[in-house]
Design a protein around this motif. Structure first.
Motif, PDB file in Angstrom:
ATOM      1  N   PHE A  36       2.478 -13.086   5.814  1.00 36.05           N
ATOM      2  CA  PHE A  36       3.741 -12.835   5.123  1.00 36.05           C
ATOM      3  C   PHE A  36       3.928 -11.349   4.893  1.00 36.05           C
ATOM      4  N   ALA A  37       2.882 -10.656   4.484  1.00 34.65           N
ATOM      5  CA  ALA A  37       2.976  -9.210   4.283  1.00 34.65           C
ATOM      6  C   ALA A  37       3.362  -8.509   5.585  1.00 34.65           C
ATOM      7  N   ARG A  38       2.738  -8.911   6.687  1.00 33.37           N
ATOM      8  CA  ARG A  38       3.051  -8.298   7.986  1.00 33.37           C
ATOM      9  C   ARG A  38       4.503  -8.548   8.376  1.00 33.37           C
ATOM     10  N   SER A  39       4.932  -9.783   8.221  1.00 31.78           N
ATOM     11  CA  SER A  39       6.301 -10.124   8.623  1.00 31.78           C
ATOM     12  C   SER A  39       7.330  -9.462   7.720  1.00 31.78           C
ATOM     13  N   MET A  40       7.012  -9.303   6.443  1.00 24.41           N
ATOM     14  CA  MET A  40       7.929  -8.629   5.531  1.00 24.41           C
ATOM     15  C   MET A  40       8.070  -7.153   5.888  1.00 24.41           C
ATOM     16  N   VAL A  41       6.972  -6.503   6.206  1.00 22.16           N
ATOM     17  CA  VAL A  41       7.045  -5.098   6.616  1.00 22.16           C
ATOM     18  C   VAL A  41       7.870  -4.969   7.891  1.00 22.16           C
ATOM     19  N   LYS A  42       7.656  -5.888   8.799  1.00 19.64           N
ATOM     20  CA  LYS A  42       8.392  -5.883  10.066  1.00 19.64           C
ATOM     21  C   LYS A  42       9.888  -6.082   9.816  1.00 19.64           C
ATOM     22  N   MET A  43      10.236  -7.076   8.987  1.00 17.56           N
ATOM     23  CA  MET A  43      11.636  -7.348   8.701  1.00 17.56           C
ATOM     24  C   MET A  43      12.279  -6.219   7.906  1.00 17.56           C
ATOM     25  N   SER A  44      11.519  -5.631   6.970  1.00 12.31           N
ATOM     26  CA  SER A  44      12.104  -4.635   6.077  1.00 12.31           C
ATOM     27  C   SER A  44      12.393  -3.306   6.758  1.00 12.31           C
ATOM     28  N   ASN A  45      12.053  -3.203   8.020  1.00 11.18           N
ATOM     29  CA  ASN A  45      12.389  -2.004   8.777  1.00 11.18           C
ATOM     30  C   ASN A  45      13.410  -2.268   9.874  1.00 11.18           C
TER      31      ASN A  45
END
Length: 319
Positions: free
Chosen positions: A291-300
Motif C-alpha cells: 500500500f505504501a508503494r502504491s500510494m507513493v506511485k499514485m501520489s506522483n
C-alpha cells in the motif's frame, strides 16, 4: 568504455527515481524551508480525527480523487461554481476543513512555502496511521494547480465498474492491477458507502435478493441497514465489522462474498485479481508494504513542480 557504462547506469538509476518519486518531489523537501511542516499536518489531522473519526477515510479518498483528475495538484480543494468539488463523485467528500486548518497554521509558520497538494498527500498518509495502518515516507515538492472543473471528473472509479473498466482507468495513470487491488483495498478498509450504491445488489423488483453471488446470510443485514423504501442516503461500512480500522479484513470479506460494492466484489470473482486478494488476506501478507508503494506511485501522478502551478495562500482559492 567503463566510464561510459557507469554514466549510463547513473542515468538509468535517476530515471527509476523519477519514475517512482516524480519529477521534483523528494522525501524531506521542506527540511530546510519549513522543517515542522509534516509535524504541523500530522498534529492537525490527529486533532480533527479525535473529534470526528470520519475525517480519516475522507482525507484518504479526497487525495485519491485529486490524483485521478489532472494529477495530484490539489485541484479538488478549490471551491466555486463548477469546480471538481461540485461533481457528483465528489459532493460527499469529507475533511476539507482539516486541510484548511493545516494550511492556516503552515502559513503562519512558513508563509508561501508548503503547497496544498502536499498537505493533502501528507494528511492521507497520517489518516492511515491514525486508523492503525502503517506510516510511510511521503515525497513532497508538489505545487498547486490553478484549474478545477467538474467536467474533468470523468475517470474516477465507479461503484458499478467491472474489473476491465477499473483496469482501464488505473492503467491510464500507469497503475497496474496490483496497484488497483491495493489502492481500492486501502481506500475501502475504512469508511462507508451510501446505500444508494448497493440497493440494486440487495433488492430486486419483488424485494428479494438481486445478486445471488453475494453471501445470502449477509444480505438480510444489509437490507435492514438499507431498506428498499429508503432514500439511499443512509450509509454502511465498506469493510463490515472493521470499518474504522485500516487492516486486511476487507480482503477476508471479499473472500466470503461480502464485498459491499459491485466493484469490490469483482476483485474476488475475477481470476486476474483473486490471487492478489488471497495474498493480502494471508496472516503474513505484505499489504501494508504494498500500500505504501502504491500510494507513493499514485501520489506522483501528473505532479506540478518547479515553476509550474503555484503555492496557494488559501487552499480553496487560487492566488
Amino acid at each position: 568504455m567503463g566510464l561510459v557504462r557507469s554514466f549510463a547506469l547513473v542515468i538509468v538509476f535517476l530515471s527509476c527515481l523519477i519514475a517512482v518519486y516524480g519529477q521534483g518531489t523528494r522525501i524531506g523537501f521542506y527540511s530546510t524551508t519549513c522543517p515542522n511542516a509534516e509535524t504541523i499536518v500530522r498534529t492537525t489531522v490527529a486533532s480533527h480525527f479525535g473529534s470526528d473519526p470520519k475525517v480519516a477515510p475522507g482525507l484518504l479518498r479526497m487525495h485519491n480523487h485529486d490524483c485521478f483528475v489532472q494529477g495530484c495538484d490539489g485541484s479538488v480543494l478549490l471551491s466555486g461554481p463548477n469546480s471538481e468539488r461540485t461533481a457528483g463523485a465528489n459532493v460527499n467528500l469529507h475533511g476539507f476543513e482539516v486541510i484548511d486548518d493545516a494550511k492556516r497554521q503552515l502559513e503562519a509558520a512558513c508563509p508561501g512555502v508548503v503547497s496544498c497538494a502536499d498537505i493533502l498527500a501528507l494528511a492521507a498518509r497520517d489518516s492511515v496511521s491514525l486508523t492503525n495502518g502503517q506510516s510511510w515516507q511521503v515525497p513532497t515538492g508538489r505545487r498547486d494547480g490553478r484549474v478545477s472543473l467538474a467536467s474533468n471528473v470523468n475517470n474516477l472509479p465507479s461503484p458499478s465498474d467491472s474489473l476491465a473498466i477499473q483496469q482501464r482507468k488505473f492503467s491510464a495513470f500507469r497503475l497496474n492491477t496490483r496497484d488497483l487491488v491495493t489502492l481500492v483495498g486501502g481506500g475501502h478498509t475504512i469508511g462507508t458507502a451510501a446505500c444508494g450504491f448497493i440497493t440494486n445488489r440487495i433488492f430486486n423488483s419483488s424485494g428479494n435478493t438481486a445478486d445471488p453471488t453475494m453471501d445470502q446470510t449477509f444480505v438480510p443485514q444489509l437490507q435492514r441497514l438499507c431498506p428498499q423504501n429508503g432514500d439511499g442516503s443512509a450509509r454502511v461500512d465498506l469493510d463490515t465489522g472493521s470499518g474504522n480500522t485500516f487492516d486486511t479484513s476487507y480482503f477476508i470479506n471479499l473472500s466470503r462474498n461480502r464485498g459491499i460494492l459491485q466493484s469490490d466484489h469483482v476483485l474476488w470473482t475475477s481470476p486476474a485479481t483473486r490471487s492478489i486478494v488471497q495474498e493480502f488476506m494471508a496472516p503474513r501478507g505484505n499489504f501494508n508494504v504494498q500500500f505504501a508503494r502504491s500510494m507513493v506511485k499514485m501520489s506522483n501522478i501528473g505532479v506540478k513542480t518547479g515553476t509550474n502551478g503555484e503555492i496557494r495562500r488559501v487552499c480553496s482559492a487560487v492566488n
